[in-house]
Design a protein around this motif. Sequence first.
Motif, PDB file in Angstrom:
ATOM      1  N   SER A   8     -71.213 -15.586  33.350  1.00 16.27           N
ATOM      2  CA  SER A   8     -70.921 -16.196  31.702  1.00 16.27           C
ATOM      3  C   SER A   8     -71.856 -15.658  31.009  1.00 16.27           C
ATOM      4  N   ILE A   9     -72.994 -15.784  31.526  1.00 19.03           N
ATOM      5  CA  ILE A   9     -74.779 -14.931  30.483  1.00 19.03           C
ATOM      6  C   ILE A   9     -74.233 -13.198  30.811  1.00 19.03           C
ATOM      7  N   ALA A  10     -73.526 -13.065  32.250  1.00 19.33           N
ATOM      8  CA  ALA A  10     -73.457 -10.875  32.985  1.00 19.33           C
ATOM      9  C   ALA A  10     -72.682 -10.818  32.002  1.00 19.33           C
ATOM     10  N   MET A  11     -71.501 -11.248  31.844  1.00 17.62           N
ATOM     11  CA  MET A  11     -70.233 -10.479  31.300  1.00 17.62           C
ATOM     12  C   MET A  11     -70.577 -10.814  29.497  1.00 17.62           C
ATOM     13  N   ILE A  12     -71.535 -11.651  29.240  1.00 13.77           N
ATOM     14  CA  ILE A  12     -71.730 -11.731  27.978  1.00 13.77           C
ATOM     15  C   ILE A  12     -72.588  -9.944  27.780  1.00 13.77           C
ATOM     16  N   ALA A  13     -73.895 -10.319  28.675  1.00  8.89           N
ATOM     17  CA  ALA A  13     -74.717  -8.743  28.267  1.00  8.89           C
ATOM     18  C   ALA A  13     -73.738  -7.326  28.422  1.00  8.89           C
ATOM     19  N   LEU A  14     -73.080  -7.654  29.529  1.00  6.20           N
ATOM     20  CA  LEU A  14     -71.744  -6.297  30.147  1.00  6.20           C
ATOM     21  C   LEU A  14     -71.354  -6.326  28.230  1.00  6.20           C
ATOM     22  N   PHE A  15     -70.956  -7.231  27.772  1.00  8.70           N
ATOM     23  CA  PHE A  15     -69.950  -7.144  26.283  1.00  8.70           C
ATOM     24  C   PHE A  15     -70.513  -6.163  25.530  1.00  8.70           C
ATOM     25  N   LEU A  16     -72.018  -6.635  25.933  1.00 11.13           N
ATOM     26  CA  LEU A  16     -73.014  -6.393  24.609  1.00 11.13           C
ATOM     27  C   LEU A  16     -73.556  -5.290  24.475  1.00 11.13           C
ATOM     28  N   THR A  17     -73.746  -5.065  25.961  1.00 16.13           N
ATOM     29  CA  THR A  17     -74.134  -2.874  26.379  1.00 16.13           C
ATOM     30  C   THR A  17     -72.853  -1.919  26.296  1.00 16.13           C
ATOM     31  N   VAL A  18     -71.942  -2.832  26.453  1.00 14.26           N
ATOM     32  CA  VAL A  18     -70.959  -1.453  26.471  1.00 14.26           C
ATOM     33  C   VAL A  18     -70.541  -1.579  24.737  1.00 14.26           C
ATOM     34  N   GLY A  19     -70.649  -2.297  24.149  1.00 13.99           N
ATOM     35  CA  GLY A  19     -70.179  -2.154  22.383  1.00 13.99           C
ATOM     36  C   GLY A  19     -71.883  -1.245  22.147  1.00 13.99           C
ATOM     37  N   PHE A  20     -72.458  -1.640  22.667  1.00  8.91           N
ATOM     38  CA  PHE A  20     -73.494  -0.194  21.870  1.00  8.91           C
ATOM     39  C   PHE A  20     -73.495   0.947  22.592  1.00  8.91           C
ATOM     40  N   ALA A  21     -73.255   0.961  23.814  1.00 11.61           N
ATOM     41  CA  ALA A  21     -72.769   1.883  23.669  1.00 11.61           C
ATOM     42  C   ALA A  21     -72.159   2.875  23.610  1.00 11.61           C
ATOM     43  N   ILE A  22     -70.941   1.665  23.235  1.00 12.34           N
ATOM     44  CA  ILE A  22     -69.742   2.757  22.294  1.00 12.34           C
ATOM     45  C   ILE A  22     -70.047   3.499  21.085  1.00 12.34           C
ATOM     46  N   ILE A  23     -70.957   2.478  20.730  1.00 14.90           N
ATOM     47  CA  ILE A  23     -71.363   2.528  18.864  1.00 14.90           C
ATOM     48  C   ILE A  23     -72.216   3.471  18.708  1.00 14.90           C
ATOM     49  N   ALA A  24     -73.325   4.011  19.921  1.00 19.79           N
ATOM     50  CA  ALA A  24     -74.147   4.943  20.082  1.00 19.79           C
ATOM     51  C   ALA A  24     -73.572   6.107  19.930  1.00 19.79           C
ATOM     52  N   TRP A  25     -72.847   6.111  20.882  1.00 19.11           N
ATOM     53  CA  TRP A  25     -71.686   7.152  21.137  1.00 19.11           C
ATOM     54  C   TRP A  25     -70.857   7.961  19.755  1.00 19.11           C
ATOM     55  N   ILE A  26     -70.541   6.961  18.864  1.00 21.10           N
ATOM     56  CA  ILE A  26     -69.755   7.174  17.705  1.00 21.10           C
ATOM     57  C   ILE A  26     -70.372   7.559  16.424  1.00 21.10           C
ATOM     58  N   PHE A  27     -72.550   7.448  16.666  1.00 23.67           N
ATOM     59  CA  PHE A  27     -73.065   7.952  16.024  1.00 23.67           C
ATOM     60  C   PHE A  27     -73.759   9.280  16.244  1.00 23.67           C
ATOM     61  N   LYS A  28     -73.621   9.156  17.714  1.00 20.04           N
ATOM     62  CA  LYS A  28     -73.614  10.427  18.396  1.00 20.04           C
ATOM     63  C   LYS A  28     -72.878  11.528  17.766  1.00 20.04           C
ATOM     64  N   THR A  29     -71.909  11.564  17.755  1.00 19.80           N
ATOM     65  CA  THR A  29     -70.601  12.276  17.532  1.00 19.80           C
ATOM     66  C   THR A  29     -70.116  12.753  16.520  1.00 19.80           C
ATOM     67  N   GLY A  30     -70.571  12.102  15.507  1.00 16.11           N
ATOM     68  CA  GLY A  30     -70.021  11.348  14.373  1.00 16.11           C
ATOM     69  C   GLY A  30     -68.319  10.541  14.356  1.00 16.11           C
TER      70      GLY A  30
END
Lengths: 310, 253
Positions: B226-248
């Motif tokens: 459960s902890i690993a999955m939450i960490a994974l979701f957090l990481t994926v969500g953060f990475a997607i938002i980083a990409w959104i702001f990088k590309t606009g």
Amino acid sequence: MTEPKTAIAIQGLEKVYPGGFRALQPIDLEIYQGEIFALLGPNGAGKTTLINAVCGIVNLSAGQITVNGFDHCTQYRQARSCIGLVPQELTTDAFETVWNTVSFSRGLFGKSANPALIESILKRLSLWDKKDNQIRMLSGGMKRRVMIAKALSHEPQVLFLDEPTAGVDVELRKSMWDQVHELRETGVTIILTTHYIEEAEEMADRVGVIHKGKLLLVEEKNKLMKQLGKKEMVFELQHPLETVPPELCGKNISLAAGGSQLVFTYDTLQEDNGVTDVLDCLKAHHILYRDISTRQSSLEEIFVDLVRAS
Amino acid sequence: MNFQGIKAIYRFEMSRTFRTLGQSIASPVLSTVLYFVVFGSAIGSRINDINGVSYGAFIVPGLIMMTVLSQSVANASFGIYFPRFAGTIYELLSAPLSFVEVLMGYVGAAATKSFVIGIIILFTAGFFVPLEVKHPIWMVAFLALTCVTFSLLGFIIGIWADGFEKLQLIPLLVITPLAFLGGSFYSIDMLPELWRKISLANPVVYLISGFRWSFYEHSDVHLSVSIAMIALFLTVGFAIIAWIFKTGYRLKN
């Protein structure tokens, strides 16, 4: 005379939207500290895109921008901190109060709360008595002033005014012009886009003309008007004419007002501009007139000529 | 770090909550209370205990999670979508803020709201069913991490959506079914083996399982998973938002 310091330096700025529309051709432009720079251009010319590129609202396709010496990509915090933007659209948080929305803008730019400053801005913009009103309750002109207050809340050194007086009545427009002049007195650099050429004529130190994403020229307003401005001499005739007499053909003369006016267009900068010649010719051919008036072409006419020529 | 900027966004978002207190807090709490009344007290009294826990108490973590998921997504998606819709996003984009600071403001406020709702529901549940939280720190940690994770998802939806209809699309068609089928009202161990395996593809299972463990020390999947999955979701969500702001993406073009 000391060299003016650069507030904004734009080099090779290009913006191509997905789909291939080229909103900005490579643009080089320097705007000096403390000046009022008017950017003129017809709808869709690229004025707002240029402003948005400098403010970080659209991504650049190519080029480099510095604001007060700070690169707008690598030093975006310092660069953006210098800039205040009043966008063209009246985009406000309708349900927020004037005070809250202006304070919010100051906070976004990393400045700690300063109620005294916000109070002075609101008073200067005649918004103090509306400070607790929700923005949706305000008139269009007041909303426009709220946008200006928001932009000023973080004490910017460079202020972009994108069509600041669009849809504003004459009285308010004049009062806004006064406020812009006051701001300039405090050392703020102002970049203004407008459809009202009289606005640029009234306020700007320098003018840039942009069309189809291309910067056609950048010139001091007075110099531009002198260089490109034509003068017209209008003769009110005693007896209307049907056609321009053959003796006057080829002398830049045309008929106006149903033949009751002869209009002679000439260049004031030319030594032999033909004024004496035309007067002599009228006398020799007994073309009598009641009155003579002269008129300098406006910035608007210069602008229209430039855009047409491009 | 632009702390003033983060504070400005956070306060602005929270003030919206207080302006719409009924819609923001009372409404999700009321609908969850109805679940307790119907499933916990009325129907629950006729259902056997699950792993030694009364059915009414068993569904508490699942119900809290279900509300928190939908509220996190709704709060965060609306928070960023509205400035895009109203045009005030220009101010955010032209401010000296990094995407992390923007996230801290918006996601922080959305997560705070859903966390508060989760805690209110927890206390409200105490009036209807006997409650016991064996690992309160883990409970708070799971709740907080879930609020943040799903607020990140909501933030992504708020940027992706180009209309109010799309804003509702993912919560209605994806989040709600996943929450219902993620073990809110049952243990996935009660399912036939095939459906149990299929359920493991549902990310919400891991959230509810971990959260329920903090209450009753019983989980459908191991706590570490459960902890690993939450960490994974957090990481994926953060990475997607980083990409959104990088590309606009949907922001700067």
